[in-house]
Design a protein around this motif. Structure first.
Motif, PDB file in Angstrom:
ATOM      1  N   THR A  63       0.863  -1.180   0.000  1.00  0.00           N
ATOM      2  CA  THR A  63       0.000   0.000   0.000  1.00  0.00           C
ATOM      3  C   THR A  63       0.897   1.227   0.000  1.00  0.00           C
ATOM      4  OG1 THR A  63      -0.152  -0.019   2.408  1.00  0.00           O
ATOM      5  CG2 THR A  63      -1.940  -1.072   1.217  1.00  0.00           C
ATOM      6  N   LEU A  64       0.404   2.295  -0.560  1.00  0.00           N
ATOM      7  CA  LEU A  64       1.168   3.532  -0.643  1.00  0.00           C
ATOM      8  C   LEU A  64       1.227   4.179   0.733  1.00  0.00           C
ATOM      9  CD1 LEU A  64       2.589   5.265  -2.773  1.00  0.00           C
ATOM     10  CD2 LEU A  64       0.436   6.481  -3.094  1.00  0.00           C
ATOM     11  N   ALA A  65       2.446   4.420   1.243  1.00  0.00           N
ATOM     12  CA  ALA A  65       2.626   5.004   2.563  1.00  0.00           C
ATOM     13  C   ALA A  65       2.702   6.517   2.500  1.00  0.00           C
ATOM     14  CB  ALA A  65       3.897   4.461   3.219  1.00  0.00           C
ATOM     15  N   LYS A  66       3.249   7.030   1.422  1.00  0.00           N
ATOM     16  CA  LYS A  66       3.407   8.479   1.267  1.00  0.00           C
ATOM     17  C   LYS A  66       2.852   8.869  -0.090  1.00  0.00           C
ATOM     18  CE  LYS A  66       6.744  12.142   0.866  1.00  0.00           C
ATOM     19  NZ  LYS A  66       8.110  12.480   0.608  1.00  0.00           N
ATOM     20  N   PRO A  67       1.826   9.704  -0.117  1.00  0.00           N
ATOM     21  CA  PRO A  67       1.297  10.137  -1.421  1.00  0.00           C
ATOM     22  C   PRO A  67       2.371  10.822  -2.254  1.00  0.00           C
ATOM     23  CG  PRO A  67      -0.125  10.830   0.369  1.00  0.00           C
ATOM     24  CD  PRO A  67       1.127  10.283   0.994  1.00  0.00           C
ATOM     25  N   ALA A  68       2.256  10.685  -3.543  1.00  0.00           N
ATOM     26  CA  ALA A  68       3.224  11.283  -4.460  1.00  0.00           C
ATOM     27  C   ALA A  68       3.114  12.797  -4.442  1.00  0.00           C
ATOM     28  CB  ALA A  68       2.988  10.758  -5.865  1.00  0.00           C
ATOM     29  N   ASP A  69       4.233  13.471  -4.280  1.00  0.00           N
ATOM     30  CA  ASP A  69       4.296  14.918  -4.399  1.00  0.00           C
ATOM     31  C   ASP A  69       4.823  15.225  -5.783  1.00  0.00           C
ATOM     32  OD1 ASP A  69       3.500  15.335  -1.728  1.00  0.00           O
ATOM     33  OD2 ASP A  69       5.562  15.079  -1.037  1.00  0.00           O
ATOM     34  N   ILE A  70       3.935  15.577  -6.677  1.00  0.00           N
ATOM     35  CA  ILE A  70       4.310  15.820  -8.068  1.00  0.00           C
ATOM     36  C   ILE A  70       4.438  17.319  -8.295  1.00  0.00           C
ATOM     37  CG2 ILE A  70       3.633  15.492 -10.481  1.00  0.00           C
ATOM     38  CD1 ILE A  70       4.314  12.919  -8.938  1.00  0.00           C
ATOM     39  N   ILE A  71       5.558  17.707  -8.851  1.00  0.00           N
ATOM     40  CA  ILE A  71       5.788  19.107  -9.196  1.00  0.00           C
ATOM     41  C   ILE A  71       5.707  19.212 -10.711  1.00  0.00           C
ATOM     42  CG2 ILE A  71       7.411  21.025  -9.121  1.00  0.00           C
ATOM     43  CD1 ILE A  71       8.656  19.590  -6.641  1.00  0.00           C
ATOM     44  N   PRO A  72       4.664  19.866 -11.219  1.00  0.00           N
ATOM     45  CA  PRO A  72       4.550  19.957 -12.681  1.00  0.00           C
ATOM     46  C   PRO A  72       5.588  20.922 -13.252  1.00  0.00           C
ATOM     47  CG  PRO A  72       2.788  21.175 -11.609  1.00  0.00           C
ATOM     48  CD  PRO A  72       3.578  20.499 -10.515  1.00  0.00           C
ATOM     49  N   PHE A  73       6.123  20.562 -14.383  1.00  0.00           N
ATOM     50  CA  PHE A  73       7.069  21.424 -15.077  1.00  0.00           C
ATOM     51  C   PHE A  73       6.294  22.315 -16.058  1.00  0.00           C
ATOM     52  CE2 PHE A  73       9.733  17.919 -13.731  1.00  0.00           C
ATOM     53  CZ  PHE A  73      10.823  18.596 -13.218  1.00  0.00           C
TER      54      PHE A  73
END
Length: 77
Positions: A63-73
């Motif tokens: 299971t995902l423990a840390k949500p993805a922090d996505i930085i859009p370019f």
């Protein structure tokens, strides 16, 4: 995690997963087979772990423990 969730989850350098009740750092993935390569923690000095130490597990077992922090370019215009 289902296979669809695996394919929709962005993979990046800071993915943390729960496997068998423990938190692991995902160092690689196999998109075709829906596998993650897990290590107990980050290797910041290059001496502690190698890919040979990684444990490959099926996406259905984590299971995902840390949500993805996505930085859009931004596109250059």
């Amino acid at each position: 995690m289902t296979k669809n969730e695996f394919l929709e989850t962005p993979f990046h350098v800071d993915v943390w997963l729960i496997y068998e009740g423990e938190r692991y750092w995902a160092v690689s993935c196999d998109f075709r087979e829906c596998l993650y390569a897990l290590l107990p923690d980050k290797d910041t000095k290059g001496e502690r772990y190698t890919m040979e130490d990684a444990r490959w597990v099926r996406c259905e077992n984590v299971t995902l423990a840390k949500p993805a922090d996505i930085i859009p370019f931004k596109k250059k215009t």
